[in-house]
Design a protein around this motif. Structure first.
Motif, PDB file in Angstrom:
ATOM      1  N   ALA A 162       0.832  -1.200   0.000  1.00 57.26           N
ATOM      2  CA  ALA A 162       0.000   0.000   0.000  1.00 57.26           C
ATOM      3  C   ALA A 162       0.874   1.260   0.000  1.00 57.26           C
ATOM      4  O   ALA A 162       0.677   2.171  -0.804  1.00 57.26           O
ATOM      5  CB  ALA A 162      -0.924   0.003   1.223  1.00 57.26           C
ATOM      6  N   MET A 163       1.869   1.295   0.866  1.00 61.48           N
ATOM      7  CA  MET A 163       2.723   2.482   0.999  1.00 61.48           C
ATOM      8  C   MET A 163       3.508   2.744  -0.275  1.00 61.48           C
ATOM      9  O   MET A 163       3.703   3.891  -0.669  1.00 61.48           O
ATOM     10  CB  MET A 163       3.708   2.303   2.163  1.00 61.48           C
ATOM     11  CG  MET A 163       3.076   2.259   3.542  1.00 61.48           C
ATOM     12  SD  MET A 163       2.284   3.786   4.030  1.00 61.48           S
ATOM     13  CE  MET A 163       3.689   4.790   4.513  1.00 61.48           C
ATOM     14  N   THR A 164       4.003   1.670  -0.933  1.00 57.54           N
ATOM     15  CA  THR A 164       4.892   1.867  -2.080  1.00 57.54           C
ATOM     16  C   THR A 164       4.126   2.140  -3.371  1.00 57.54           C
ATOM     17  O   THR A 164       4.648   2.796  -4.264  1.00 57.54           O
ATOM     18  CB  THR A 164       5.817   0.648  -2.290  1.00 57.54           C
ATOM     19  OG1 THR A 164       5.008  -0.530  -2.338  1.00 57.54           O
ATOM     20  CG2 THR A 164       6.818   0.518  -1.164  1.00 57.54           C
ATOM     21  N   VAL A 170      -8.570   8.134   4.755  1.00 60.15           N
ATOM     22  CA  VAL A 170      -8.122   8.189   3.364  1.00 60.15           C
ATOM     23  C   VAL A 170      -7.030   9.228   3.289  1.00 60.15           C
ATOM     24  O   VAL A 170      -7.203  10.345   3.782  1.00 60.15           O
ATOM     25  CB  VAL A 170      -9.279   8.606   2.421  1.00 60.15           C
ATOM     26  CG1 VAL A 170      -8.796   8.639   0.974  1.00 60.15           C
ATOM     27  CG2 VAL A 170     -10.461   7.668   2.573  1.00 60.15           C
ATOM     28  N   GLY A 171      -5.897   8.889   2.690  1.00 65.00           N
ATOM     29  CA  GLY A 171      -4.842   9.886   2.585  1.00 65.00           C
ATOM     30  C   GLY A 171      -3.629   9.368   1.836  1.00 65.00           C
ATOM     31  O   GLY A 171      -3.537   8.171   1.537  1.00 65.00           O
ATOM     32  N   ALA A 172      -2.702  10.269   1.527  1.00 64.24           N
ATOM     33  CA  ALA A 172      -1.436   9.879   0.905  1.00 64.24           C
ATOM     34  C   ALA A 172      -0.659   9.017   1.906  1.00 64.24           C
ATOM     35  O   ALA A 172      -0.841   9.165   3.120  1.00 64.24           O
ATOM     36  CB  ALA A 172      -0.638  11.124   0.538  1.00 64.24           C
ATOM     37  N   PRO A 173       0.196   8.108   1.394  1.00 60.67           N
ATOM     38  CA  PRO A 173       0.905   7.193   2.297  1.00 60.67           C
ATOM     39  C   PRO A 173       1.585   7.882   3.479  1.00 60.67           C
ATOM     40  O   PRO A 173       1.377   7.480   4.628  1.00 60.67           O
ATOM     41  CB  PRO A 173       1.923   6.522   1.370  1.00 60.67           C
ATOM     42  CG  PRO A 173       1.265   6.517   0.033  1.00 60.67           C
ATOM     43  CD  PRO A 173       0.477   7.797  -0.037  1.00 60.67           C
ATOM     44  N   LEU A 174       2.358   8.926   3.208  1.00 55.81           N
ATOM     45  CA  LEU A 174       3.089   9.544   4.322  1.00 55.81           C
ATOM     46  C   LEU A 174       2.179  10.326   5.260  1.00 55.81           C
ATOM     47  O   LEU A 174       2.483  10.492   6.439  1.00 55.81           O
ATOM     48  CB  LEU A 174       4.219  10.429   3.794  1.00 55.81           C
ATOM     49  CG  LEU A 174       5.368   9.634   3.165  1.00 55.81           C
ATOM     50  CD1 LEU A 174       6.490  10.553   2.705  1.00 55.81           C
ATOM     51  CD2 LEU A 174       5.912   8.571   4.130  1.00 55.81           C
ATOM     52  N   GLU A 175       1.069  10.791   4.701  1.00 60.24           N
ATOM     53  CA  GLU A 175       0.071  11.472   5.544  1.00 60.24           C
ATOM     54  C   GLU A 175      -0.455  10.490   6.605  1.00 60.24           C
ATOM     55  O   GLU A 175      -0.589  10.839   7.775  1.00 60.24           O
ATOM     56  CB  GLU A 175      -1.052  11.911   4.624  1.00 60.24           C
ATOM     57  CG  GLU A 175      -1.898  13.055   5.073  1.00 60.24           C
ATOM     58  CD  GLU A 175      -2.874  13.411   3.946  1.00 60.24           C
ATOM     59  OE1 GLU A 175      -2.459  13.441   2.765  1.00 60.24           O
ATOM     60  OE2 GLU A 175      -4.057  13.611   4.271  1.00 60.24           O
TER      61      GLU A 175
END
Ligand SMILES: Nc1ncnc2c1ncn2[C@@H]1O[C@H](COP(=O)(O)OP(=O)(O)O)[C@@H](O)[C@H]1O
Ligand SMILES: [Mg+2]
Length: 363
Positions: free
Chosen positions: A198-200, A216-221
């Protein structure tokens, strides 16, 4: 514009509610990953988008068109499953061409699309082989190639890497990331229980648990600002350390007393009314540092287990919460032995605080 809109999407099997009202906007060309533990409803949601499952409640739009009653073949969608489901008696070429043949596509167009898909997935030299003469990773790439040939507007993946061993999983994951760059306008929705995938891969991650969206959000968020304890513990490996605590001072900064007695002040504001309430204090294993006994340390404890992995060392520290060691992840190798007493600190900006219901106190 091939975006998707999900409005209060619900699913029940008989009297069992599986999805409780999913609201989600997916933009054209976005790579969205649904992640969550097994049984949380990821596949069900994906299959509803594909049209393979009825929608119990709510509305689903693809390209602005209501698709609740549109059959799978009319949705412009291709799906890749965990099992490759290739025809064993057909060559790679014929497996990829089959759908287009059935659809009555002309021979030149079929050939062009198969060769383009094979090229982009590095399968060209295997086109004449039967599936049994391929590795698991190559078979899954054929299944992906077959989906590409259908020229989908939306590409769905359901745990496509779970049947592969670790090395092939990484290689095929990189292949999918490359494919996503080549097909920049194609919307992709990818289901996995693996937070590293998921992160990559994701532009945006949808974290699901028990039929609800947690965040729901961007990986680093999600990594840096999890909305709640569930997301905080699900994203990141090893998981965030969570220590029960009590709020002893609230205001522009917050002071908590951790289980074990240590008092910590965080740069996180809380309403004065929170004073005296129970909370959960969180710190990620990779945010902890070794501190001296005279430093302003965060906690002390005894080393129960040392795991030296070369690139990192994991320490399991006991003494704070009974039977729940704190995990410390240190870069490189360290000369640490079992039973050693150690102190640890972390930057204030890296500390997390959750209320009694597991919601994050916002910085
Ligand atoms: N056909 C079905 N009939 C009854 N229950 C189902 C059916 N399919 C899935 N479920 C239930 O719905 C829940 C979500 O399943 P699923 O979407 O497959 O989860 P995930 O893909 O996240 O592991 C599970 O509790 C599962 O048992
Ligand atoms: Mg599933």
């Amino acid at each position: 514009m091939t975006g998707l809109t999900l409005k209060d999407i619900r699913k029940s099997y008989g009297s069992v509610d599986v999805l409780h009202g999913i609201d989600l906007e997916i933009k054209e060309g976005e790579f969205v990953v649904f992640v969550g533990p097994s049984g949380c409803g990821k596949s069900t949601l994906l299959r509803m988008i594909a049209g393979l499952e009825n929608i119990t409640g709510g509305d689903m739009y693809i390209d602005g068109q209501l698709v609740n009653d549109v059959p799978p073949s009319k949705r412009g969608i291709a799906m890749v499953f965990q099992s490759y489901a290739l025809y064993p008696h057909m060559t790679v070429y014929d497996n990829m061409a089959f759908g287009m043949k059935i659809a009555g596509e002309n021979k030149q167009e079929i050939d062009r699309r198969v060769r383009a898909a094979a090229e982009s997935l590095q399968l060209t030299k295997y086109l004449d082989r039967l599936p049994k003469a391929l590795s698991g990773g190559q078979r899954q790439r054929v299944a992906i190639g077959r989906a590409i040939c259908r020229n989908p507007k939306v590409f769905l993946f359901d745990e496509p890497l779970s049947n592969l061993d670790a090395a092939l999983r990484v290689a095929t994951r990189i292949e999918i990331a490359r494919l996503n760059e080549q097909m920049a306008d194609t919307t992709m929705i990818y289901v996995t229980h693996d937070q590293v995938e998921a992160m990559t891969l994701a532009d945006r991650i949808v974290v699901l648990s028990a039929g609800n969206i947690e965040q729901v959000g961007a990986p680093l968020e999600l990594y840096e600002r999890p909305a709640n304890l569930f997301v905080a513990k699900f994203i990141g490996s090893p998981a965030m350390n969570v220590i029960p605590a009590k709020i002893t001072d609230a205001g522009t900064s917050t002071t908590v007393t951790l289980t074990g007695g240590k008092s910590v002040t965080l740069d996180i504001p809380t309403p004065v009314s929170e004073k005296g309430k129970t909370a959960s204090f969180g710190v990620r294993p990779e945010d902890l540092r070794i501190a001296g006994a005279t430093d302003d340390y965060l906690f002390e404890g005894e080393v129960a287990i040392v795991e030296s992995l070369g690139e990192v060392t994991l320490l399991y520290i006991e003494g704070l919460v009974p039977n729940e060691p704190i995990i410390v992840k240190l870069p490189g190798t360290h000369d640490v032995t079992r039973g050693q007493k150690m102190h640890f600190s972390a930057e204030r900006s890296k500390l997390h605080l959750f209320d009694a219901d597991g919601r994050t106190y916002r910085k």
